[in-house]
Scaffold this motif. Structure first.
Motif, short mmCIF file in Angstrom:
data_model
loop_
_atom_site.label_atom_id
_atom_site.label_comp_id
_atom_site.label_asym_id
_atom_site.label_seq_id
_atom_site.Cartn_x
_atom_site.Cartn_y
_atom_site.Cartn_z
N ASN A 1 0.84 -1.19 0.00
CA ASN A 1 0.00 0.00 0.00
C ASN A 1 0.87 1.24 0.00
O ASN A 1 0.45 2.33 0.33
CB ASN A 1 -0.91 0.00 1.23
N PHE A 2 2.10 1.04 -0.38
CA PHE A 2 3.06 2.13 -0.39
C PHE A 2 2.72 3.12 -1.50
O PHE A 2 2.41 2.75 -2.62
CB PHE A 2 4.45 1.55 -0.61
N THR A 3 2.78 4.38 -1.15
CA THR A 3 2.47 5.41 -2.14
C THR A 3 3.44 6.57 -2.00
O THR A 3 4.28 6.58 -1.12
CB THR A 3 1.05 5.96 -1.94
N PHE A 4 3.27 7.52 -2.87
CA PHE A 4 4.05 8.75 -2.77
C PHE A 4 3.08 9.89 -2.50
O PHE A 4 1.89 9.79 -2.78
CB PHE A 4 4.80 9.01 -4.07
N CYS A 5 3.65 10.96 -1.97
CA CYS A 5 2.84 12.13 -1.65
C CYS A 5 2.01 12.52 -2.87
O CYS A 5 0.80 12.61 -2.82
CB CYS A 5 3.73 13.27 -1.21
N GLY A 6 2.69 12.76 -3.97
CA GLY A 6 1.96 13.00 -5.23
C GLY A 6 1.52 14.43 -5.47
O GLY A 6 1.06 14.75 -6.56
N ARG A 7 1.64 15.27 -4.46
CA ARG A 7 1.20 16.64 -4.70
C ARG A 7 2.19 17.34 -5.63
O ARG A 7 3.27 16.85 -5.90
CB ARG A 7 1.12 17.40 -3.37
N ARG A 8 1.80 18.47 -6.07
CA ARG A 8 2.63 19.18 -7.03
C ARG A 8 3.99 19.53 -6.45
O ARG A 8 4.11 20.02 -5.34
CB ARG A 8 1.92 20.47 -7.44
N SER A 9 5.02 19.23 -7.17
CA SER A 9 6.36 19.59 -6.75
C SER A 9 6.92 20.60 -7.73
O SER A 9 6.65 20.56 -8.92
CB SER A 9 7.27 18.36 -6.72
N GLY A 10 7.69 21.48 -7.20
CA GLY A 10 8.26 22.52 -8.07
C GLY A 10 9.47 21.98 -8.82
O GLY A 10 9.37 21.02 -9.57
N GLU A 11 10.58 22.59 -8.58
CA GLU A 11 11.81 22.17 -9.25
C GLU A 11 12.26 20.81 -8.72
O GLU A 11 12.59 19.91 -9.45
CB GLU A 11 12.91 23.18 -8.99
N GLY A 12 12.29 20.76 -7.41
CA GLY A 12 12.81 19.55 -6.77
C GLY A 12 11.84 18.39 -6.84
O GLY A 12 10.78 18.48 -7.45
N PRO A 13 12.24 17.33 -6.24
CA PRO A 13 11.44 16.10 -6.25
C PRO A 13 10.28 16.14 -5.27
O PRO A 13 9.41 15.30 -5.34
CB PRO A 13 12.44 15.02 -5.86
N TYR A 14 10.33 17.08 -4.36
CA TYR A 14 9.29 17.11 -3.34
C TYR A 14 8.41 18.35 -3.43
O TYR A 14 8.80 19.36 -3.99
CB TYR A 14 9.92 17.07 -1.94
N CYS A 15 7.27 18.25 -2.84
CA CYS A 15 6.40 19.41 -2.75
C CYS A 15 6.99 20.36 -1.72
O CYS A 15 7.94 20.03 -1.03
CB CYS A 15 4.98 18.99 -2.33
N HIS A 16 6.41 21.50 -1.62
CA HIS A 16 6.94 22.52 -0.72
C HIS A 16 7.11 21.99 0.70
O HIS A 16 8.16 22.09 1.31
CB HIS A 16 5.99 23.73 -0.70
N GLU A 17 6.09 21.36 1.19
CA GLU A 17 6.11 20.88 2.56
C GLU A 17 7.21 19.85 2.80
O GLU A 17 7.96 19.91 3.75
CB GLU A 17 4.76 20.28 2.88
#
Length: 167
Positions: A123-139
């Motif tokens: 059931n592993f997932t990724f955050c999936g929210r919009r990410s800017g330049e980097g691989p992660y979202c702002h948070e």
DNA sequence: CCCTGATTCGC
DNA sequence: GCGAATCAGG
């Protein structure tokens, strides 16, 4: 040591308490985990909620594969969050929020690749929210890229030690 | 490599 | 009946 009534009784108790064979063996003393397992089988005890093992041998949940719609080519590399910083990193307390919605299949180019859950589980997932330049979202970027440990620790000795790591 | 239980087989 | 060796898996 043989199997006295007491020992057998204790074995049963511990086994049905969910202890592993090796743990039981250690506690009983004088026997190996093999002996314990062998005895367990002979006693007719078996099958039990084993800790640290889903014990899900047979059926392996036939990967249904989600609907999927976008992201024909999902990025392979999975960025890992930096979690080993200095001692004491309690301040970070984002966690929870909405469970990731992106799977390795639906994860797009500009989606946050912050892992949600245990990668070894299905059931592993990724955050999936919009990410800017980097691989992660702002948070999650804030969590991943924490300042290289602010104040404290900057003495010559510490510096020397930290530098040596990169030689 | 750590761990788990399952099974085999000489004793 | 016992348990070490071995197997199969996470």
């Amino acid at each position: 040591m043989g199997w006295t009534d007491e020992r057998v009784e204790l074995l049963k108790k511990l086994w049905q308490d969910g202890l592993s064979a090796s743990q039981i063996a250690k506690q009983l003393g004088g026997v190996t985990r093999n002996a314990v397992i062998g005895k367990v089988h002979r006693l007719g005890l078996s099958g039990r909620a084993t800790p640290s093992k889903p014990a899900r041998t047979v059926f392996k949940a036939p990967r249904p594969a989600r609907p999927v719609s976008a992201a024909p080519s999902a990025p392979r590399r999975i960025a890992e969050p930096v979690s080993s910083l200095g001692p004491q990193t309690a301040p970070v307390r984002y966690v929870d929020e909405t469970p990731g919605t992106a799977t390795v299949l639906t994860l797009g180019a500009h989606m946050c690749k912050w892992p949600i859950g245990d990668p070894s589980l299905d059931n592993f997932t990724f955050c999936g929210r919009r990410s800017g330049e980097g691989p992660y979202c702002h948070e999650h970027s804030q969590v991943a890229y924490q300042p290289a440990q602010t104040k404290k620790r900057s003495g010559p000795a510490e510096l020397a030690r930290s530098l040596r790591r990169y030689i």
